[in-house]
Design a protein around this motif. Structure first.
Motif, short mmCIF file in Angstrom:
data_model
loop_
_atom_site.label_atom_id
_atom_site.label_comp_id
_atom_site.label_asym_id
_atom_site.label_seq_id
_atom_site.Cartn_x
_atom_site.Cartn_y
_atom_site.Cartn_z
N ASP A 125 4.12 -0.79 3.42
CA ASP A 125 4.03 0.53 3.06
C ASP A 125 5.23 1.11 2.23
O ASP A 125 6.22 1.33 2.76
CB ASP A 125 3.66 1.22 4.08
CG ASP A 125 4.72 1.31 5.30
OD1 ASP A 125 5.13 0.46 5.60
OD2 ASP A 125 5.14 2.38 5.65
N MET A 164 -1.74 -4.87 -4.47
CA MET A 164 -1.40 -3.61 -4.57
C MET A 164 -2.67 -2.73 -4.27
O MET A 164 -3.34 -2.76 -4.72
CB MET A 164 -0.49 -3.18 -5.66
CG MET A 164 0.72 -4.07 -5.84
SD MET A 164 1.83 -3.49 -7.28
CE MET A 164 0.67 -3.92 -8.41
N GLN A 200 7.07 9.61 -6.60
CA GLN A 200 5.86 9.43 -5.94
C GLN A 200 4.72 9.55 -7.17
O GLN A 200 4.93 10.52 -7.91
CB GLN A 200 5.64 10.45 -4.82
CG GLN A 200 6.51 10.14 -3.79
CD GLN A 200 6.75 11.24 -2.70
OE1 GLN A 200 7.49 12.23 -2.63
NE2 GLN A 200 5.60 10.94 -1.78
N SER A 201 3.47 8.97 -6.73
CA SER A 201 2.63 9.04 -7.88
C SER A 201 1.99 10.60 -8.02
O SER A 201 1.76 10.85 -9.38
CB SER A 201 1.44 8.11 -7.64
OG SER A 201 0.59 8.36 -6.47
N ILE A 240 0.88 -1.25 0.09
CA ILE A 240 -0.14 0.13 -0.05
C ILE A 240 0.64 1.14 -0.01
O ILE A 240 1.90 1.04 0.54
CB ILE A 240 -0.98 -0.10 1.25
CG1 ILE A 240 -1.94 1.15 1.28
CG2 ILE A 240 -0.10 -0.07 2.66
CD1 ILE A 240 -3.12 1.09 1.99
N GLN A 241 0.51 2.44 -0.66
CA GLN A 241 1.16 3.59 -0.72
C GLN A 241 1.29 3.93 0.84
O GLN A 241 0.31 3.81 1.55
CB GLN A 241 0.26 4.60 -1.62
CG GLN A 241 0.29 4.72 -2.86
CD GLN A 241 -0.57 5.79 -3.34
OE1 GLN A 241 -1.93 5.72 -3.08
NE2 GLN A 241 0.06 6.75 -4.21
N VAL A 292 5.03 3.84 -4.97
CA VAL A 292 4.45 3.05 -5.94
C VAL A 292 5.52 2.25 -6.74
O VAL A 292 5.31 1.08 -7.05
CB VAL A 292 3.74 3.87 -7.17
CG1 VAL A 292 3.28 2.89 -8.05
CG2 VAL A 292 2.37 4.56 -6.38
N SER A 338 -2.96 1.49 -4.42
CA SER A 338 -2.43 2.52 -4.77
C SER A 338 -3.17 3.49 -5.97
O SER A 338 -4.15 3.07 -6.72
CB SER A 338 -0.90 2.29 -5.08
OG SER A 338 -0.20 3.51 -5.72
N ASN A 339 -2.62 4.60 -6.30
CA ASN A 339 -2.97 5.25 -7.38
C ASN A 339 -2.11 4.97 -8.53
O ASN A 339 -0.79 5.39 -8.52
CB ASN A 339 -2.94 6.91 -7.07
CG ASN A 339 -4.03 7.30 -6.23
OD1 ASN A 339 -3.87 7.49 -5.10
ND2 ASN A 339 -5.29 7.68 -6.68
N PHE A 344 -7.96 5.48 -7.88
CA PHE A 344 -7.61 4.77 -6.69
C PHE A 344 -7.91 3.22 -6.89
O PHE A 344 -9.07 3.02 -6.81
CB PHE A 344 -7.77 5.21 -5.57
CG PHE A 344 -7.30 4.56 -4.38
CD1 PHE A 344 -5.90 4.60 -4.06
CD2 PHE A 344 -8.20 3.92 -3.38
CE1 PHE A 344 -5.36 3.95 -2.62
CE2 PHE A 344 -7.55 3.49 -2.05
CZ PHE A 344 -6.30 3.64 -1.89
N ARG A 354 -1.08 6.39 2.28
CA ARG A 354 -2.34 5.60 2.45
C ARG A 354 -2.32 4.92 3.74
O ARG A 354 -3.31 4.87 4.57
CB ARG A 354 -2.91 4.83 1.43
CG ARG A 354 -2.79 5.60 0.04
CD ARG A 354 -4.06 6.25 -0.01
NE ARG A 354 -4.25 7.01 -1.53
CZ ARG A 354 -5.44 7.67 -1.83
NH1 ARG A 354 -6.23 7.83 -1.09
NH2 ARG A 354 -5.31 8.07 -2.81
N LEU A 362 6.30 -0.65 -4.64
CA LEU A 362 5.39 -1.79 -4.67
C LEU A 362 5.43 -2.56 -5.91
O LEU A 362 4.96 -4.04 -5.89
CB LEU A 362 3.91 -0.98 -4.50
CG LEU A 362 3.60 -0.32 -3.39
CD1 LEU A 362 2.14 0.42 -3.82
CD2 LEU A 362 3.24 -1.09 -2.17
#
Length: 242
Positions: A61, A79, A142-143, A32-33, A64, A81-82, A212, A36, A67
């Protein structure tokens, strides 16, 4: 007779192995991000344990990029995430369309151009009013940073200066002090420190959003507890966006 006895021995060994494996506690590994995880992990874990106390959830955690690497290495099962790009042979289940927000100091002159759109709780502001501004943005891996870079390109925005910070609370703290303009996600606000002098706006009239999603490998048959996990993630995210 010898062959029959050998087969019976092998069957007994297999039955014993199967019993021992069935006694092991099932484990679901979730990536997970990082941002988040602060709020979602405790809530998702508590709700899931009420329904499946014998199933272990293991959370990782990460950003992305990490992940995706763990997913490729089969080190995680899901996974959350965005995602801006998709991996092959992967199923992406959309949890929510999440608004991307502009964050401005409450004294910023562009606020005078904000306008309302029926049905939306936040005012809208066109990104075009922020050309040649100082933007405080996340790090390149980062996204949200990649979303910000895309918004700059699509809206022909030329930042006067980019300040890179990895932590969203620090970014919002800097916006709060009038040091620049930033971006945020609606789902982050509920567990973020309230900054007295930050104003949030939806981006442009159509309201910029990001998807998301929860991802898992194609061909994987979801168990009952995994389907419950997805439902709990959806419930948690919906609550945090209202």
């Amino acid at each position: 007779m010898q062959r029959a006895e050998k087969m019976l021995e092998m069957k007994a060994e297999f039955d014993d192995l199967l019993k021992r494996e069935q006694k092991k506690q099932p484990v679901i590994r979730i990536g997970i991000q990082q941002r988040r995880a602060i709020s979602m992990v405790p809530e998702v874990l508590a709700r899931f344990k009420e329904r499946y106390p014998d199933v272990e959830l293991v959370f990782h955690d990460l950003v992305v990029a990490d992940l995706k690497q763990m997913f490729k290495e089969n080190a995680i099962d899901f996974m959350v995430s965005n995602f801006l790009e998709e991996l092959p042979d992967t199923v992406y289940h959309e949890i929510a369309k999440e608004p991307v927000l502009l964050a401005l100091p409450d004294t910023h002159p562009a606020i005078q151009y904000a306008y309302s759109v029926e049905g939306d709780g936040l005012l809208h502001l066109n990104l075009s009013h922020l050309d040649w501004e100082t933007f405080i943005v996340p790090l390149p891996d980062q996204s949200m940073r990649r979303t910000a870079d895309r918004l700059f390109r699509e809206n022909h925005i030329h930042p006067k200066r980019l300040i890179e910070i990895g932590h969203f609370d620090i970014i919002m703290s800097m916006v709060n002090q009038g040091m620049g303009v930033g971006f945020n996600r609606l789902g982050y606000l509920s567990d973020m420190q309230r900054f007295e002098h930050v104003r949030y706006f939806l981006i442009n009239r159509e309201a910029e959003t990001s998807s998301f999603r929860l991802a898992y490998r194609k061909g994987h048959v979801l168990s009952a507890c995994e389907r419950a996990l997805i439902e709990i993630v959806e419930e948690t995210v919906r609550e945090r966006m209202h």
